[in-house]
Design an enzyme around this catalytic site. Structure first.
Site, PDB file in Angstrom:
ATOM      1  N   HIS A 225      31.554  38.103  41.523  1.00  0.00           N
ATOM      2  CA  HIS A 225      32.437  39.159  42.030  1.00  0.00           C
ATOM      3  C   HIS A 225      31.737  40.508  41.836  1.00  0.00           C
ATOM      4  CE1 HIS A 225      35.794  41.935  42.407  1.00  0.00           C
ATOM      5  NE2 HIS A 225      36.385  40.984  43.113  1.00  0.00           N
TER       6      HIS A 225
ATOM      7  N   GLY B 204      39.736  47.209  46.596  1.00  0.00           N
ATOM      8  CA  GLY B 204      40.645  48.058  45.837  1.00  0.00           C
ATOM      9  C   GLY B 204      40.687  49.491  46.332  1.00  0.00           C
TER      10      GLY B 204
ATOM     11  N   ASN C  41      42.865  37.060  43.185  1.00  0.00           N
ATOM     12  CA  ASN C  41      42.043  37.386  42.014  1.00  0.00           C
ATOM     13  C   ASN C  41      42.824  38.411  41.189  1.00  0.00           C
ATOM     14  OD1 ASN C  41      40.141  38.219  40.175  1.00  0.00           O
ATOM     15  ND2 ASN C  41      38.926  39.383  41.661  1.00  0.00           N
TER      16      ASN C  41
ATOM     17  N   GLU D  46      32.860  40.096  50.553  1.00  0.00           N
ATOM     18  CA  GLU D  46      33.678  41.218  50.094  1.00  0.00           C
ATOM     19  C   GLU D  46      32.836  42.490  50.069  1.00  0.00           C
ATOM     20  OE1 GLU D  46      37.180  39.806  47.559  1.00  0.00           O
ATOM     21  OE2 GLU D  46      35.479  39.944  46.221  1.00  0.00           O
TER      22      GLU D  46
ATOM     23  N   LYS E  52      42.081  39.671  38.320  1.00  0.00           N
ATOM     24  CA  LYS E  52      41.235  40.575  37.514  1.00  0.00           C
ATOM     25  C   LYS E  52      41.810  40.693  36.088  1.00  0.00           C
ATOM     26  CE  LYS E  52      40.283  42.943  41.807  1.00  0.00           C
ATOM     27  NZ  LYS E  52      39.614  44.035  42.462  1.00  0.00           N
TER      28      LYS E  52
ATOM     29  N   SER F   1      40.862  44.765  50.274  1.00  0.00           N
ATOM     30  CA  SER F   1      42.100  45.410  50.710  1.00  0.00           C
ATOM     31  C   SER F   1      42.888  44.580  51.730  1.00  0.00           C
ATOM     32  CB  SER F   1      41.813  46.816  51.258  1.00  0.00           C
ATOM     33  OG  SER F   1      41.257  47.620  50.244  1.00  0.00           O
TER      34      SER F   1
ATOM     35  N   GLU G 162      32.664  43.305  40.867  1.00  0.00           N
ATOM     36  CA  GLU G 162      32.914  44.032  39.608  1.00  0.00           C
ATOM     37  C   GLU G 162      32.030  43.472  38.496  1.00  0.00           C
ATOM     38  OE1 GLU G 162      37.154  43.548  39.776  1.00  0.00           O
ATOM     39  OE2 GLU G 162      37.183  44.910  41.487  1.00  0.00           O
TER      40      GLU G 162
HETATM   41  C1  PEP Z   1      39.026  41.414  44.996  1.00  0.00           C
HETATM   42  O1  PEP Z   1      39.237  41.727  43.852  1.00  0.00           O
HETATM   43  O2  PEP Z   1      38.278  40.449  45.223  1.00  0.00           O
HETATM   44  C2  PEP Z   1      39.647  42.184  46.084  1.00  0.00           C
HETATM   45  C3  PEP Z   1      39.342  41.865  47.298  1.00  0.00           C
HETATM   46  O3  PEP Z   1      40.509  43.182  45.716  1.00  0.00           O
HETATM   47  P1  PEP Z   1      41.518  43.998  46.703  1.00  0.00           P
HETATM   48  O4  PEP Z   1      42.211  42.975  47.548  1.00  0.00           O
HETATM   49  O5  PEP Z   1      42.441  44.717  45.781  1.00  0.00           O
HETATM   50  O6  PEP Z   1      40.669  44.910  47.515  1.00  0.00           O
END
Ligand code: PEP
Length: 251
Positions: free
Chosen positions: A96, A174, A9, A168, A11, A213, A98
């Site tokens: 997601h 992040g 992803n 997630e 973003k 992460s 965010e």
């Molecule tokens: C994501 O944006 O779905 C995500 C898991 O980000 P990260 O791997 O940076 O934690």
């Protein structure tokens, strides 16, 4: 047998020129992934979708990060499913965290989008996960269960069979703070049981990813969990070397 799936992803990252560079560089390891029965994909910004679709391998899944549930109309700044389909895009992230946090993406809105995607033969990659406060309050299953049930309400088992769910935990996205593989397994297994309760045995074929992460160093550990079929990766999917390492580490 569920095929492994690794999705990046991006973003709000990468200029179109950078997306093109990545797409070209990814061609050899897309072939390697295919040879090893692993599906891989990336979700660039809307502006780079056509570029990545054109220059990446045909074996690379290219998904959008969002869509509107209406086909057209007075929705300034939005992108519709037919617009994505015209570019050959057949996957889309939905819900997601965010978007849930910054754009008021509710379970009900996710449900409308998921239904519209499925009606258009597209694959929704539906993201669920609890916040840190919810995790600390011991509410993970309550929150995730409601996200799954409300986001996938009014669908049939035939309609959900190709859908993908990503667990997630918001507190791990992040932040560099991983959920342990035990937590990932427990909640992915809980999601599968919820899917089974809603849709029956089709739940055994639905892919469930962990995200939060994920890095080359820990990806294998997550994928060794029986109910974790792959990963949704943000930061570590941005650099071609790191994305390739993610793939190589799960071959
Ligand atoms: C994501 O944006 O779905 C995500 C898991 O980000 P990260 O791997 O940076 O934690």
């Amino acid at each position: 047998m569920r095929r492994k799936l690794l999705v990046g992803n991006w973003k709000m990252n990468k200029l179109n020129s950078e997306a093109k560079e990545f797409a070209i560089a990814s061609v050899p390891f897309a072939a390697l992934a295919k040879k090893n029965n692993i599906d891989i994909g990336v979700c660039p910004t809307y502006l780079s979708l056509a570029t990545v679709k054109e220059f990446a391998s045909k074996d690379m899944i290219v998904g959008a990060q969002n869509c509107h549930f209406k086909e057209s109309g007075a929705f300034t700044g939005e992108i519709s499913i037919p617009m994505l389909k015209e570019l050959g895009i057949d996957w889309c992230l939905i819900g997601h965290s965010e978007r849930r946090t910054y754009d008021n993406e509710t379970n009900e809105k996710c449900n409308l989008k998921i239904k519209a995607l499925i009606a258009n033969d597209m694959v929704p990659l539906y993201c669920v996960g609890e916040t840190l406060a919810e995790f600390e309050a011991g509410d993970t299953k309550k929150v995730v269960g409601a996200q799954v049930r409300e986001g996938l309400a009014d669908l049939t088992s035939e309609q959900v069979k190709d859908l993908v769910v990503a667990y997630e935990p918001v507190w791990s996205i992040g932040t560099g703070k991983n959920a342990s593989s035990q937590i990932a397994q427990d909640i992915c297994s809980f999601i599968r049981e919820t899917l089974r309760d809603m849709f029956g045995d089709v739940a055994d074929g639905i892919r469930i990813l962990y995200g939060g992460s994920v890095k080359p160093v820990n990806v294998k550990e997550y994928l060794s969990c029986p109910d974790v079929d792959g990963a949704l990766v943000g930061g570590a999917s941005l650099k071609i070397d790191s994305f390739e390492e993610l793939v190589r580490n799960i071959l």
